[in-house]
Design an enzyme around this catalytic site. Structure first.
Site, PDB file in Angstrom:
ATOM      1  N   CYS A  15      -4.173  71.743  30.578  1.00 46.08           N
ATOM      2  CA  CYS A  15      -5.581  71.583  30.255  1.00 46.08           C
ATOM      3  C   CYS A  15      -6.103  72.903  29.740  1.00 46.08           C
ATOM      4  O   CYS A  15      -5.509  73.951  29.968  1.00 46.08           O
ATOM      5  CB  CYS A  15      -6.357  71.185  31.496  1.00 46.08           C
ATOM      6  N   GLY A  41      -4.467  69.834  25.637  1.00 40.03           N
ATOM      7  CA  GLY A  41      -4.783  68.509  26.168  1.00 40.03           C
ATOM      8  C   GLY A  41      -5.562  67.708  25.159  1.00 40.03           C
ATOM      9  O   GLY A  41      -6.569  68.185  24.647  1.00 40.03           O
ATOM     10  N   ASN A 116      -7.728  74.167  35.258  1.00 43.65           N
ATOM     11  CA  ASN A 116      -6.405  74.063  34.632  1.00 43.65           C
ATOM     12  C   ASN A 116      -5.363  74.441  35.684  1.00 43.65           C
ATOM     13  O   ASN A 116      -5.476  75.497  36.303  1.00 43.65           O
ATOM     14  CB  ASN A 116      -6.337  75.009  33.427  1.00 43.65           C
ATOM     15  N   GLY A 117      -4.392  73.574  35.870  1.00 47.86           N
ATOM     16  CA  GLY A 117      -3.349  73.827  36.870  1.00 47.86           C
ATOM     17  C   GLY A 117      -3.206  72.625  37.777  1.00 47.86           C
ATOM     18  O   GLY A 117      -3.926  71.640  37.611  1.00 47.86           O
ATOM     19  N   TYR A 256       6.465  77.643  25.113  1.00 50.02           N
ATOM     20  CA  TYR A 256       6.015  76.423  24.448  1.00 50.02           C
ATOM     21  C   TYR A 256       4.507  76.184  24.458  1.00 50.02           C
ATOM     22  O   TYR A 256       3.940  75.778  23.445  1.00 50.02           O
ATOM     23  CB  TYR A 256       6.717  75.224  25.089  1.00 50.02           C
TER      24      TYR A 256
HETATM   25  P1  AMP Z   1      12.678  65.619  24.825  1.00 51.84           P
HETATM   26  O1  AMP Z   1      13.891  66.454  25.076  1.00 51.84           O
HETATM   27  O2  AMP Z   1      12.853  64.542  23.842  1.00 51.84           O
HETATM   28  O3  AMP Z   1      12.116  65.075  26.113  1.00 51.84           O
HETATM   29  O4  AMP Z   1      11.533  66.542  24.230  1.00 51.84           O
HETATM   30  C1  AMP Z   1      11.682  67.904  24.099  1.00 51.84           C
HETATM   31  C2  AMP Z   1      10.635  68.460  23.188  1.00 51.84           C
HETATM   32  O5  AMP Z   1       9.343  68.191  23.691  1.00 51.84           O
HETATM   33  C3  AMP Z   1      10.749  69.960  23.116  1.00 51.84           C
HETATM   34  O6  AMP Z   1      11.405  70.329  21.955  1.00 51.84           O
HETATM   35  C4  AMP Z   1       9.328  70.485  23.124  1.00 51.84           C
HETATM   36  O7  AMP Z   1       8.906  70.791  21.830  1.00 51.84           O
HETATM   37  C5  AMP Z   1       8.541  69.362  23.680  1.00 51.84           C
HETATM   38  N1  AMP Z   1       8.171  69.642  25.075  1.00 51.84           N
HETATM   39  C6  AMP Z   1       8.734  70.434  25.987  1.00 51.84           C
HETATM   40  N2  AMP Z   1       8.103  70.397  27.159  1.00 51.84           N
HETATM   41  C7  AMP Z   1       7.096  69.550  26.987  1.00 51.84           C
HETATM   42  C8  AMP Z   1       6.071  69.080  27.816  1.00 51.84           C
HETATM   43  N3  AMP Z   1       5.935  69.451  29.084  1.00 51.84           N
HETATM   44  N4  AMP Z   1       5.222  68.216  27.280  1.00 51.84           N
HETATM   45  C9  AMP Z   1       5.347  67.819  26.013  1.00 51.84           C
HETATM   46  N5  AMP Z   1       6.267  68.208  25.179  1.00 51.84           N
HETATM   47  C10 AMP Z   1       7.146  69.064  25.660  1.00 51.84           C
END
Ligand code: AMP
Length: 483
Positions: A15, A41, A116-117, A256
């Site tokens: 968030c 978010g 957030n958290g 990320y």
């Molecule tokens: P997947 O391995 O298909 O589940 O998705 C991995 C990809 O989702 C990664 O390359 C990131 O860019 C993205 N990602 C990583 N962690 C998250 C997260 N917590 N929420 C949404 N996307 C994520």
């Protein structure tokens, strides 16, 4: 939501919070700040203002730009102090009743809070409060803060808030608003970010510096782990009311979550991602013709990798930015065609080449599997996948949406098995020490770990009270996380 893979065109993030004190057009400025934090978010957003006499609350589902930019909405938010929140729920709780900021009229006056958290003992505290008669109107862990403030025996608001937050475990970076005061607090470990800014003399609080930049506010400093800043018309006061702990900022924000143009704790996120890519190249360089990022998340690391490896960086995959979460494929037959909604291979760049494919992380592996197939279909001669973080082995209980541990590919497979699963010629992840080197630490254990890296190591830096006894819980906040 637990079954939703991460490649469904929604960013499953945490968030974002934003607040500004005593400034005309406060709600419009918060709208802009939240727009800059939209990556944290996309599910819903809310703004609460105080006009000197009363509070005004607007909460809507969807993107900031779709709702809060409407004049009619802004007109319902008069006042010169405002806080806002953009939400991705980490579990369960969609629906407007969970949209923040939360607001309540307490005996001492109105109190709004945006968080957030994830609080890791919220459910336990909530049960205790319910036994004593509290009634909850949402399923969010953030509401627990309101109740603890309401039931605190302390006399002054700040003491009530300290009292309340001292009872909580886990991650909280929050902004709060009461008549005449705005507060910003970070939990003692500082797991989530929070910064203090200044907009022409008006104090600003925001999750990330990119939200200061959008309105032209100056960055003043990070709110420190365990710090409470209290903004009044007399200035800014700083307290450290909690027992001091060694800070453990979330290292995944660098990998990320945070926006690349943000600076967190003195580090520029884009720069760290490039350094991560360079570390990755040093650790696992392979003979190849070009380096291709999975856009957008893999781009900075791929640049760092290409520079370090002396290989050309090429956009071999193009991302369509206009795919929203509501994009529904028109018919069943089309859905089954595996339409490439989000990414397409740039065949002329890829055909016949040995490709190093760089992405930030593998969670379930679905994205990598699809992307690798697409690159192969476009004629790649070899595909070498490089991941700009260590294998994601453990769920996050601090506000990041991760599936339950058993659904994480790395929790079930070795690196070789994962390479087979996503059908690459080679697969390598950054080592945990490589990740620490990228953030300027000699290694993870050179000193005691300086970051929360639980998703990679399973080393959770707080107790996980709500988890005790719960089996295979995907997100701790069964109440529905604040995100
Ligand atoms: P997947 O391995 O298909 O589940 O998705 C991995 C990809 O989702 C990664 O390359 C990131 O860019 C993205 N990602 C990583 N962690 C998250 C997260 N917590 N929420 C949404 N996307 C994520």
């Amino acid at each position: 939501m637990g079954e939703t893979p991460f490649d469904d065109d929604t960013l499953h993030e945490e968030c974002g919070v934003f607040g500004i004190f005593q400034r005309p057009d406060a709600a419009a400025l918060v709208t802009l700040g939240l727009h800059a934090l939209q990556h944290r978010g996309q599910e819903a957003a809310g703004i609460v203002t105080f006009d000197g006499t009363q509070f005004h609350v607007e909460r809507h589902s969807g993107l900031i730009g779709d709702t809060f930019t409407r004049q009619s909405v802004l007109e319902r938010l008069p006042g010169e102090s405002a806080i806002g929140h953009t939400r991705y729920s980490t579990t369960g709780g969609g629906g407007l009743r969970n949209v923040q900021p939360f607001f309540a009229e307490l005996s001492a006056g109105g109190f709004a809070v945006a968080h957030n958290g994830n609080i890791t003992n919220a459910m336990t505290v909530q049960r205790e409060l319910q036994r004593r008669g509290s009634i909850f109107s949402s399923t969010s862990d953030t509401e627990t803060i309101l109740h603890l403030v309401a039931t605190s025996g302390a006399r002054l608001f700040v003491d009530k808030l300290i009292d309340a937050l001292s009872r909580l475990e886990g991650a909280f970076s929050l902004v709060g608003l009461v008549p005449g005061k705005m507060v910003g607090v970070r939990d003692p470990l500082g797991i989530r970010p929070l910064v203090l800014g200044d907009f022409e003399g008006s104090p600003v609080l925001a999750s990330e510096t990119c939200a200061l930049d959008i309105i032209g506010a100056d960055f003043v400093r990070d709110v420190s782990p365990g710090e409470m800043v209290i903004v009044t018309e007399n200035g800014i006061e700083s307290l450290f009311p909690f027992q001091a702990r060694r800070p453990r900022f979330c290292i995944f924000e660098y990998v990320y979550f945070a926006r690349p143009d943000s600076n967190i704790e003195g580090r520029n996120v884009y720069d760290i991602r490039k350094r991560i890519g360079a570390e990755l190249a040093r650790e696992s360089k392979d003979a190849a013709d070009i380096v291709v990022p999975v856009p957008d998340s893999g781009v900075p690391a791929a640049i760092g990798y290409a520079q370090e490896a002396g290989l050309p960086f090429e956009l071999g995959i193009i991302r369509n930015h206009y795919v929203g979460r509501t994009f529904i494929q028109p018919t069943d037959s089309i859905r089954h065609m595996g339409v490439k909604l989000k990414h397409n291979a740039n065949r002329s760049m890829i055909e016949g080449k040995r490709i190093v494919l760089v992405d930030d992380s593998i969670v379930r592996g679905t994205t990598s599997q699809k992307i690798v197939q697409m690159v192969r279909d476009a004629g790649a001669a070899e595909v070498h996948m490089r991941i700009a973080s260590p294998p994601t082995r453990a769920s996050c209980f601090y506000g990041v949406d991760t599936p339950e541990t058993g659904k994480l590919l790395a929790s079930r497979m070795t690196v070789e098995e994962m390479a087979d699963f996503i059908k690459v010629d080679s697969l390598a992840f950054l080592s945990i020490d490589g990740l620490y080197r990228a953030v300027n630490e000699p290694s993870r254990n050179a000193h005691a770990p300086q970051f929360c890296d639980a998703c990679f190591t399973g080393d959770y830096p707080t107790s996980l009270t709500d988890l005790e006894g719960a089996d295979n819980v995907r997100q701790l906040s069964l109440l529905g996380g604040a995100g």
